[in-house]
Design an enzyme around this catalytic site. Sequence first.
Site, PDB file in Angstrom:
ATOM      1  N   LYS A  83      36.969  28.038  37.386  1.00 53.88           N
ATOM      2  CA  LYS A  83      36.844  29.094  38.400  1.00 53.88           C
ATOM      3  C   LYS A  83      37.231  30.412  37.744  1.00 53.88           C
ATOM      4  O   LYS A  83      38.410  30.698  37.509  1.00 53.88           O
ATOM      5  CB  LYS A  83      37.738  28.802  39.606  1.00 53.88           C
ATOM      6  CG  LYS A  83      37.504  29.776  40.743  1.00 53.88           C
ATOM      7  CD  LYS A  83      38.222  29.312  42.003  1.00 53.88           C
ATOM      8  CE  LYS A  83      37.833  30.144  43.208  1.00 53.88           C
ATOM      9  NZ  LYS A  83      38.155  31.556  43.063  1.00 53.88           N
ATOM     10  N   ARG A 132      29.044  40.908  46.087  1.00 54.82           N
ATOM     11  CA  ARG A 132      29.098  39.991  47.213  1.00 54.82           C
ATOM     12  C   ARG A 132      29.337  40.738  48.534  1.00 54.82           C
ATOM     13  O   ARG A 132      28.802  40.368  49.565  1.00 54.82           O
ATOM     14  CB  ARG A 132      30.225  38.982  46.969  1.00 54.82           C
ATOM     15  CG  ARG A 132      30.459  38.034  48.105  1.00 54.82           C
ATOM     16  CD  ARG A 132      31.408  36.930  47.672  1.00 54.82           C
ATOM     17  NE  ARG A 132      31.607  35.986  48.758  1.00 54.82           N
ATOM     18  CZ  ARG A 132      32.525  36.108  49.697  1.00 54.82           C
ATOM     19  NH1 ARG A 132      33.336  37.161  49.677  1.00 54.82           N
ATOM     20  NH2 ARG A 132      32.649  35.224  50.646  1.00 54.82           N
ATOM     21  N   LYS A 189      43.060  25.671  42.950  1.00 57.09           N
ATOM     22  CA  LYS A 189      43.679  26.817  42.286  1.00 57.09           C
ATOM     23  C   LYS A 189      44.804  26.355  41.367  1.00 57.09           C
ATOM     24  O   LYS A 189      45.505  25.390  41.666  1.00 57.09           O
ATOM     25  CB  LYS A 189      44.258  27.758  43.345  1.00 57.09           C
ATOM     26  CG  LYS A 189      43.207  28.405  44.225  1.00 57.09           C
ATOM     27  CD  LYS A 189      42.507  29.518  43.472  1.00 57.09           C
ATOM     28  CE  LYS A 189      41.849  30.526  44.387  1.00 57.09           C
ATOM     29  NZ  LYS A 189      42.723  31.467  45.033  1.00 57.09           N
ATOM     30  N   CYS A 215      78.970  48.129  22.008  1.00 58.86           N
ATOM     31  CA  CYS A 215      80.049  48.596  21.121  1.00 58.86           C
ATOM     32  C   CYS A 215      80.250  50.107  21.197  1.00 58.86           C
ATOM     33  O   CYS A 215      81.120  50.644  20.528  1.00 58.86           O
ATOM     34  CB  CYS A 215      79.778  48.158  19.681  1.00 58.86           C
ATOM     35  SG  CYS A 215      78.457  49.083  18.893  1.00 58.86           S
ATOM     36  N   CYS A 231      71.202  50.355  18.129  1.00 64.70           N
ATOM     37  CA  CYS A 231      72.630  50.583  17.996  1.00 64.70           C
ATOM     38  C   CYS A 231      72.921  50.781  16.523  1.00 64.70           C
ATOM     39  O   CYS A 231      72.417  50.046  15.675  1.00 64.70           O
ATOM     40  CB  CYS A 231      73.370  49.361  18.537  1.00 64.70           C
ATOM     41  SG  CYS A 231      75.073  49.289  17.977  1.00 64.70           S
TER      42      CYS A 231
HETATM   43  S1  IVH Z   1      30.660  28.765  43.758  1.00 61.67           S
HETATM   44  C1  IVH Z   1      29.039  28.309  47.768  1.00 61.67           C
HETATM   45  N1  IVH Z   1      31.556  28.494  41.323  1.00 61.67           N
HETATM   46  O1  IVH Z   1      35.154  32.084  43.504  1.00 61.67           O
HETATM   47  C2  IVH Z   1      29.719  28.442  46.474  1.00 61.67           C
HETATM   48  N2  IVH Z   1      32.398  30.276  42.647  1.00 61.67           N
HETATM   49  O2  IVH Z   1      36.434  31.551  46.043  1.00 61.67           O
HETATM   50  C3  IVH Z   1      30.230  29.804  46.216  1.00 61.67           C
HETATM   51  N3  IVH Z   1      34.010  31.710  41.475  1.00 61.67           N
HETATM   52  O3  IVH Z   1      33.122  34.219  45.422  1.00 61.67           O
HETATM   53  C4  IVH Z   1      30.845  30.043  44.917  1.00 61.67           C
HETATM   54  N4  IVH Z   1      33.949  30.647  39.559  1.00 61.67           N
HETATM   55  O4  IVH Z   1      33.464  34.768  42.925  1.00 61.67           O
HETATM   56  C5  IVH Z   1      31.623  29.206  42.461  1.00 61.67           C
HETATM   57  N5  IVH Z   1      32.253  28.170  39.118  1.00 61.67           N
HETATM   58  C6  IVH Z   1      32.300  28.870  40.264  1.00 61.67           C
HETATM   59  C7  IVH Z   1      33.117  30.004  40.398  1.00 61.67           C
HETATM   60  C8  IVH Z   1      33.150  30.678  41.623  1.00 61.67           C
HETATM   61  C9  IVH Z   1      34.465  31.667  40.238  1.00 61.67           C
HETATM   62  C10 IVH Z   1      34.415  32.704  42.498  1.00 61.67           C
HETATM   63  C11 IVH Z   1      33.269  33.403  43.173  1.00 61.67           C
HETATM   64  C12 IVH Z   1      33.430  33.114  44.624  1.00 61.67           C
HETATM   65  C13 IVH Z   1      34.861  32.732  44.720  1.00 61.67           C
HETATM   66  C14 IVH Z   1      35.091  31.811  45.875  1.00 61.67           C
END
Ligand code: IVH
Length: 674
Positions: free
Chosen positions: A116, A137, A313, A410, A425
């Site tokens: 992620k 987005r 996460k 000191c 120092c």
């Molecule tokens: S999939 C319907 N894949 O995470 C699926 N998102 O919390 C939508 N993100 O807005 C997202 N790496 O900016 C997907 N491998 C990944 C991702 C990813 C980062 C971010 C993305 C999204 C957010 C969602």
Amino acid sequence: MASDAVAARIAVLRREIDEHNYRYHVLDAPLISDAEYDRLFHELVAIETAHPEFITPDSPTQRVGAEPLPFFADVVHEQPMLSLNNAFGEDDLRAFDRRVREQLDKDEVVYVAEPKLDGLAISILYENGRLTRAATRGDGSRGEDVTANVRTIRAVPMVLRDGLAPAVLEVRGEVYMKRADFARLNRDQESVAAKLFANPRNAAAGSLRQLDPAITARRPLSFYAYGIGRTSVAPASQMEVLEALRGYGLPVAREVRLVSGFTGCLRYYEEIGGRREGLPFEIDGVVFKVNSVTDQQLLGYVSRAPRWAIACKFPPREEITEVLDIEVQVGRTGALTPVARLAPVSVGGVVVANATLHNADEISRKDIRIGDRVYVRRAGDVIPEVVSVVAESRAPDVRPFVMPDRCPVCHSPAERIPGEAVVRCTGGLICPAQRVQSILHFVARKAMNIDGVGEKLTNQLCDSGLVTDVSDLYRLTQAQLADLERMGDKSAARVIKGIEQSKTTTLDRFIFALGIREVGEVTAALLAAHFGSLERLRDAGMEDLEGIPEIGPVIAARIHEFFRQPANQGIIERLLAAGVRWESKAKGEDANQPLRGLTFVITGTLQAMGREAAAAALRGLGARVTGSISAATNYLITGADAGSKYAKARGLGIRILDEREFLELLEAPARYAL
Ligand code: IVH
């Protein structure tokens, strides 16, 4: 060039540049160096400048070129850009997999596991293989048109590869900044006194949301694709989607993988979590997506997130807290380090209450004041640090920090050498904060070489009060040592023997052992050779010291100051009274001057030190250093951009050392003696 030939050359260059871009960003397997790439690029720019009639919008030279915008236009996402549900911990992940299995009525589900990425989501539309629009987005239904900016990102192809591209393909992915690029960007920002970015995500977002694409073009943005939106193709699985994207020339994270069931997911989470710090980009977790598109459709969506995907996460590494105070600690080398006392906050599962602020410059650069709210971050096992102030929330009663002008331990004056960031120092051997360090230095192999006295024993000796400065070592008795925890009679006897043996030493070792700042082994040897006796060195005035070509005014001042301090004089007296002595100069000479009889020439720019310092180091080891190559030269040391001397030395068959070899020589000069 005839017009046909121009067109042909342009076509070849564009193809080659696109191919190298693809190899670099998608395959991660570049074939040519950056410099060669730049040459191709510049050739294309030159031809297109001479023949502007051949410029087309998808030429790699046309990534930048759009005029600044007054504002970003709105873009409606025909297919909304959804977000992901989060799993906090193993139980949530197990529950997710259970729900998926139940709804699909399957025993085991295959997922695509992906990192992620911590950047910002983007939609990039390709029509008939050409990039036509890119949008942020936004709120998921409506974003901003950032086409001109996205075109400047080299990892984003302007034309899809292979001619296989579908009529419509909306690529979804993440714009991000690699750690190294982020660090470089902040260094550049700093050098022009511009605002620093708190983290790569902020830097990526700030760079993409520039109305002037020329600014975005100068920011090192990267891109990874992870999905598709609107499209005229119908892949059967998420893995097929990713493979197709890669085939079209879009970068996809190498870490994506198929995994099976909850255990497969967990294993991936742990594996990537373990590699997190080593990845070239920041990730805040991993994502699992049901692989089969049919299964995805069966599962459907809840509010704004798919039921077929979940984000796991990692513990965050950055939190916000308050600076309660800034205190100054004295390190073992005498460096005064400001430390922030923080309102305790849990960062990545560890409570953080202190963070180093490094030095006064760092504090003013980040403009951190007592009472500020700040971002604190823990990277891996590294000590927590204050990243930046939360700019929006500064209270009116915050207090600036002032570096003290005396050592808080000191009370000796603290001073800052011009050109250095640290304040130190000046207490040297008398400062308790530096005691352990000065003793460890004194006993080190290249100094007094006392066997058996290591860090643990030194700490014990200082803590127990048996030793307050190095001269106390020579007053220790075997019984006192044997009384210390985990110290038997035998070890005590060994230490006493080591101390006894160290009394016979050499003048240069003794000078080095004193730990005068800036006086390393080489300078110590030089001083011993120049003055021949401790008395003459001790009584030397500033002019005498500065008169030595290798000694600059700063080192001269250090040495002079050291011998003027009554505390240091006392220690030397006690060491001599305890029986520390050295052999006559003539005897020690050869061992300390391993390069005697050799002639060196230095050319080009050295990274590690100036040429003067390099020459001083060599002279300290007994070498002669001259300015020109002759048959009498034994070695040529070459830095960067070595000129004609290099050719001449080669012609004469003189041994040539590059900087790395030169540093090796300083480490082990005897190996280079002829
Ligand atoms: S999939 C319907 N894949 O995470 C699926 N998102 O919390 C939508 N993100 O807005 C997202 N790496 O900016 C997907 N491998 C990944 C991702 C990813 C980062 C971010 C993305 C999204 C957010 C969602």
